[in-house]
Scaffold this motif. Structure first.
Motif, PDB file in Angstrom:
ATOM      1  N   SER A 102       0.842  -1.192   0.000  1.00 52.95           N
ATOM      2  CA  SER A 102       0.000   0.000   0.000  1.00 52.95           C
ATOM      3  C   SER A 102       0.879   1.244   0.000  1.00 52.95           C
ATOM      4  N   ASN A 103       0.266   2.386  -0.246  1.00 54.89           N
ATOM      5  CA  ASN A 103       0.986   3.650  -0.207  1.00 54.89           C
ATOM      6  C   ASN A 103       1.617   3.862   1.170  1.00 54.89           C
ATOM      7  N   ASP A 104       0.880   3.528   2.238  1.00 52.10           N
ATOM      8  CA  ASP A 104       1.417   3.666   3.595  1.00 52.10           C
ATOM      9  C   ASP A 104       2.623   2.755   3.811  1.00 52.10           C
ATOM     10  N   GLU A 105       2.556   1.535   3.283  1.00 61.71           N
ATOM     11  CA  GLU A 105       3.689   0.608   3.413  1.00 61.71           C
ATOM     12  C   GLU A 105       4.905   1.127   2.649  1.00 61.71           C
ATOM     13  N   LEU A 106       4.676   1.703   1.472  1.00 61.37           N
ATOM     14  CA  LEU A 106       5.780   2.258   0.684  1.00 61.37           C
ATOM     15  C   LEU A 106       6.405   3.454   1.391  1.00 61.37           C
ATOM     16  N   LEU A 107       5.591   4.294   2.005  1.00 61.77           N
ATOM     17  CA  LEU A 107       6.122   5.432   2.771  1.00 61.77           C
ATOM     18  C   LEU A 107       6.917   4.953   3.981  1.00 61.77           C
ATOM     19  N   ALA A 108       6.438   3.901   4.638  1.00 61.72           N
ATOM     20  CA  ALA A 108       7.162   3.335   5.786  1.00 61.72           C
ATOM     21  C   ALA A 108       8.499   2.746   5.327  1.00 61.72           C
ATOM     22  N   LYS A 109       8.508   2.090   4.167  1.00 64.07           N
ATOM     23  CA  LYS A 109       9.758   1.534   3.639  1.00 64.07           C
ATOM     24  C   LYS A 109      10.742   2.665   3.323  1.00 64.07           C
ATOM     25  N   LYS A 110      10.232   3.747   2.728  1.00 60.59           N
ATOM     26  CA  LYS A 110      11.088   4.911   2.436  1.00 60.59           C
ATOM     27  C   LYS A 110      11.708   5.434   3.732  1.00 60.59           C
ATOM     28  N   ALA A 111      10.893   5.581   4.784  1.00 63.85           N
ATOM     29  CA  ALA A 111      11.398   6.077   6.066  1.00 63.85           C
ATOM     30  C   ALA A 111      12.441   5.122   6.648  1.00 63.85           C
ATOM     31  N   TRP A 112      12.235   3.818   6.502  1.00 66.48           N
ATOM     32  CA  TRP A 112      13.187   2.825   6.997  1.00 66.48           C
ATOM     33  C   TRP A 112      14.506   2.891   6.235  1.00 66.48           C
ATOM     34  N   LEU A 113      14.407   3.005   4.912  1.00 66.89           N
ATOM     35  CA  LEU A 113      15.616   3.062   4.087  1.00 66.89           C
ATOM     36  C   LEU A 113      16.437   4.321   4.304  1.00 66.89           C
ATOM     37  N   HIS A 114      15.759   5.419   4.622  1.00 65.72           N
ATOM     38  CA  HIS A 114      16.447   6.713   4.666  1.00 65.72           C
ATOM     39  C   HIS A 114      16.383   7.389   6.031  1.00 65.72           C
ATOM     40  N   ALA A 115      16.187   6.607   7.096  1.00 68.64           N
ATOM     41  CA  ALA A 115      16.155   7.171   8.451  1.00 68.64           C
ATOM     42  C   ALA A 115      17.486   7.829   8.772  1.00 68.64           C
ATOM     43  N   GLU A 116      17.407   8.928   9.458  1.00 65.87           N
ATOM     44  CA  GLU A 116      18.662   9.637   9.802  1.00 65.87           C
ATOM     45  C   GLU A 116      18.983   9.515  11.253  1.00 65.87           C
TER      46      GLU A 116
END
Length: 116
Positions: A102-116
């Motif tokens: 889902s869009n929410d899952e994709l946004l969560a994956k983005k946050a996981w990949l690019h967490a600072e």
């Protein structure tokens, strides 16, 4: 869902630099979770699976460019559409029917990949 590259790929490489997650690799090239992301050291997938983000992973294809679905966010959070598909001259960057998110899952994956 993620995007996949079909075997109609002509190996032009137009897609690779467009990926904000560095999820696209040339045929036969090993990949790492740490490539182009903030992931480093041991990463936890939340299901009991862990691995070193810096450890090289086997190439998914030895024939054509490929997309690592665990790193693909369909450019959600970066662009309005998948950039690989937008620049592909032969339209071989298509939805991967085996990976649905889902869009929410994709946004969560983005946050996981690019967490600072």
């Amino acid at each position: 869902m993620a995007i996949k590259i079909t075997d109609e790929c002509i190996n032009c490489g137009a897609c690779e630099p467009e990926c904000p997650n560095n999820a696209i690799y040339d045929a036969g090239v090993t990949w790492k979770f740490s490539d182009g992301t903030a992931l480093n050291g041991i990463i936890d997938f939340g299901d009991g699976v862990t691995l070193d983000a810096n450890e090289p992973q086997e190439a998914i294809s030895n024939e054509v460019y490929y997309i690592v679905s665990d790193k693909c966010t369909e450019c959600v959070g970066f662009h309005d559409e998948p950039q690989c598909a937008a620049v592909c001259p032969v339209d071989c960057c298509v939805d991967d029917e085996d990976v649905r998110e889902s869009n929410d899952e994709l946004l969560a994956k983005k946050a996981w990949l690019h967490a600072e």
